[in-house]
Design a protein around this motif. Structure first.
Motif, short mmCIF file in Angstrom:
data_model
loop_
_atom_site.label_atom_id
_atom_site.label_comp_id
_atom_site.label_asym_id
_atom_site.label_seq_id
_atom_site.Cartn_x
_atom_site.Cartn_y
_atom_site.Cartn_z
N ALA A 193 0.24 -1.01 -0.49
CA ALA A 193 0.25 0.01 0.47
C ALA A 193 0.83 1.33 -0.45
CB ALA A 193 -1.06 0.38 1.03
N TYR A 194 2.09 0.94 0.85
CA TYR A 194 2.61 2.40 0.58
C TYR A 194 3.19 2.26 -0.67
CZ TYR A 194 6.26 5.59 1.36
OH TYR A 194 7.38 6.62 2.08
N VAL A 198 3.72 5.86 -3.44
CA VAL A 198 4.95 6.44 -3.48
C VAL A 198 4.78 7.41 -4.67
CG1 VAL A 198 7.52 6.12 -4.65
CG2 VAL A 198 6.15 5.70 -1.48
N ALA A 199 4.19 5.45 -5.85
CA ALA A 199 4.11 5.72 -6.91
C ALA A 199 3.46 6.26 -8.15
CB ALA A 199 3.58 4.11 -7.95
N ARG A 200 1.89 5.80 -7.22
CA ARG A 200 0.74 6.41 -7.26
C ARG A 200 0.59 7.96 -7.84
NH1 ARG A 200 -3.57 1.41 -8.02
NH2 ARG A 200 -2.11 0.18 -8.78
N GLU A 201 0.99 8.31 -5.88
CA GLU A 201 0.31 9.98 -5.54
C GLU A 201 1.92 10.54 -5.59
OE1 GLU A 201 -2.32 9.70 -2.23
OE2 GLU A 201 -3.26 7.87 -2.52
N MET A 202 2.56 10.31 -4.77
CA MET A 202 3.69 11.45 -4.94
C MET A 202 4.77 12.01 -5.69
SD MET A 202 4.78 9.00 -0.84
CE MET A 202 6.05 10.25 -0.62
N SER A 229 9.93 -2.71 -6.11
CA SER A 229 11.17 -1.51 -7.02
C SER A 229 10.40 -0.94 -8.33
CB SER A 229 12.23 -1.83 -6.43
OG SER A 229 12.80 -1.89 -5.82
N GLU A 230 9.88 -2.48 -8.89
CA GLU A 230 9.38 -2.05 -10.29
C GLU A 230 8.37 -1.17 -10.47
OE1 GLU A 230 8.78 -6.47 -12.30
OE2 GLU A 230 9.20 -4.89 -13.77
N ARG A 231 7.30 -1.25 -9.41
CA ARG A 231 5.89 -0.43 -9.62
C ARG A 231 7.03 1.25 -9.67
NH1 ARG A 231 3.33 -3.47 -5.38
NH2 ARG A 231 2.11 -1.52 -4.80
N VAL A 232 7.84 1.18 -8.27
CA VAL A 232 8.42 3.22 -8.59
C VAL A 232 9.07 2.59 -9.42
CG1 VAL A 232 9.86 4.01 -7.53
CG2 VAL A 232 8.07 2.23 -6.06
#
Ligand SMILES: [Zn+2]
Length: 416
Positions: A193-194, A198-202, A229-232
């Motif tokens: 969820a974090y 990171v990836a979708r909002e921040m 990591s890959e999602r980021v």
């Protein structure tokens, strides 16, 4: 010198011993003894006798026989945060374990708490005090990561402070968003969820505000997995941002292979790294960033596979990794000595590691890291005989003169 009042460096700098290995393109003169600066840029590197006639009308600066390198580049720091962890260091020396300290709320999350509680001005002033150490050592470009906020508002504050430091100190700052540095307490047990946060909002918001030059992830068994990591990285790619990775510090999850598939600028730490991933780094044109101060402070004994990286032709950079937990080092020069002593890098490798290859690790190779005609004037006059002394002395060398962003940014009290 106050950065805003620094005099221009335009003119012909002569009576120099210019580091030949870092002239780009390679210098034609057998012994380059002069650097011409015009409009804040390097316009000539070579023998004094062969300098173009246009310099006859410009000021002359006598270098006094100084050894000259490009401005140094620190390509991995966590410079902006509040508080420090000196008390935890003392507790560990008194016998407390990392687990004891973590149970008492210490470690990285104690820095996160202090940083969230600090306003922008407090963060700026603390980081500016630290930055002065880098500037006094001839650093002309520095990377600054976020990662002690772990929420949107605080990560934004850290990146804004980093940008402001570059503007007010006339030094090139590259910002790196490291939202995936650690799992904040409010997401305990919910790492996925974090990572979504990171990836979708921040990241999209901070990138849209122009605060992000690159994106980093701490991929290790105490941090984030390869899949996370890959999602980021996918989110960074969607925004057109380059990536880098903290990898292999404590364990090898295989994250470097992922970084290579994403054409990362660099992978950093690399104490644990497979032969396959070394080949992947080479093929992807990545830089290996070595962080010997963290290795030293953690009393690590498992050094990165330097021989294999060297044999593969992967460029090696050296950085401070300044951070309050595992590398409270205030000197890139000391990190150079550590890279030589602990990792057995050669003198030429150490020097390239804080210039040419460090610039490449930040995507700054066209403007920094070498003495090249057309580049902004960033170079350092040292009271030293050679590069060997830069790696050899522990704690002493200071530049005689630093030319940064086309100005005479620093001049030692006894320099003429
Ligand atoms: Zn780091």
């Amino acid at each position: 010198v106050n950065a805003a009042m620094a005099p221009p460096a335009d003119g012909l700098w002569h009576n120099l011993r210019v580091e030949r290995a870092l002239c780009d393109p390679p210098c034609a003169a057998t012994e380059p003894t002069a650097i011409g600066v015009r409009d804040g840029r390097i316009a000539y590197v070579g023998a004094i006798d062969a300098a173009p006639p246009e310099f006859a009308a410009l000021p002359r600066h006598d270098g006094g026989g100084a050894y000259v390198t490009p401005g140094l580049v620190d390509c991995h720091t966590h410079l902006v945060y509040a508080g420090d962890r000196a008390h935890e260091f003392a507790e560990r020396l008194a016998g407390a374990s990392y687990a004891d300290i973590a149970r008492a709320g210490g470690g990285i999350l104690s820095t996160v708490r202090a940083t969230r509680a600090a306003d922008e001005e407090t963060l700026y002033q603390a980081a500016a005090r630290r930055l002065r150490h880098w500037l006094a050592e001839g650093v002309c470009a520095i990377e600054i990561k976020s990662g002690y906020g772990l929420d949107l508002a605080t990560e934004r504050r850290l990146l804004r402070v980093a940008r402001r430091l570059g503007d007010t100190h006339h030094v090139t700052v590259r910002t790196t968003f490291l939202g995936a540095h650690a799992l904040p307490a409010e997401f305990a047990g919910r790492a996925d969820a974090y990572v979504d946060r990171v990836a979708r909002e921040m990241l999209p918001v901070l990138a849209a505000e122009g605060l992000v030059d690159a994106v980093d992830v701490f991929c290790d068994d105490i941090a984030f997995s390869v899949a996370q990591s890959e999602r980021v990285f996918d989110a960074a790619a969607a925004l057109g941002l380059r990536v880098k990775m903290h990898a292999g510090q404590l364990s090898d999850l295989g994250g470097v292979g992922l970084a290579a598939r994403h054409r990362a600028l660099s992978a950093d730490h690399l104490e644990h790294l497979s032969a396959r991933d070394i080949d992947a780094m080479r093929d992807a044109g990545m830089v290996a960033v070595l962080l010997p101060a963290a290795f030293y402070a953690l009393r690590d004994t498992h050094a990165p596979p330097i021989d294999a990286l060297r044999a593969a032709g992967v460029p090696l950079a050296v950085a401070s990794d300044h951070n309050p937990g595992t590398a409270p080092v205030l000197s890139l020069l000391l990190a150079m000595n550590m890279a030589a002593t602990l990792f057995r890098l050669g003198v030429d490798e150490v020097l390239a590691g804080v210039t040419r290859h460090a610039a490449r690790a930040l995507g700054l190779e066209s403007t920094h890291g070498t003495l090249g005609v057309g580049k902004p004037a960033n170079f350092v006059l040292w009271d030293l005989q050679s590069a060997a002394e830069l790696a050899y002395w522990i704690g002493a060398p200071r530049p005689r003169i630093v030319v940064r962003q086309g100005t005479i940014a620093h001049r030692a009290a006894d320099a003429t």
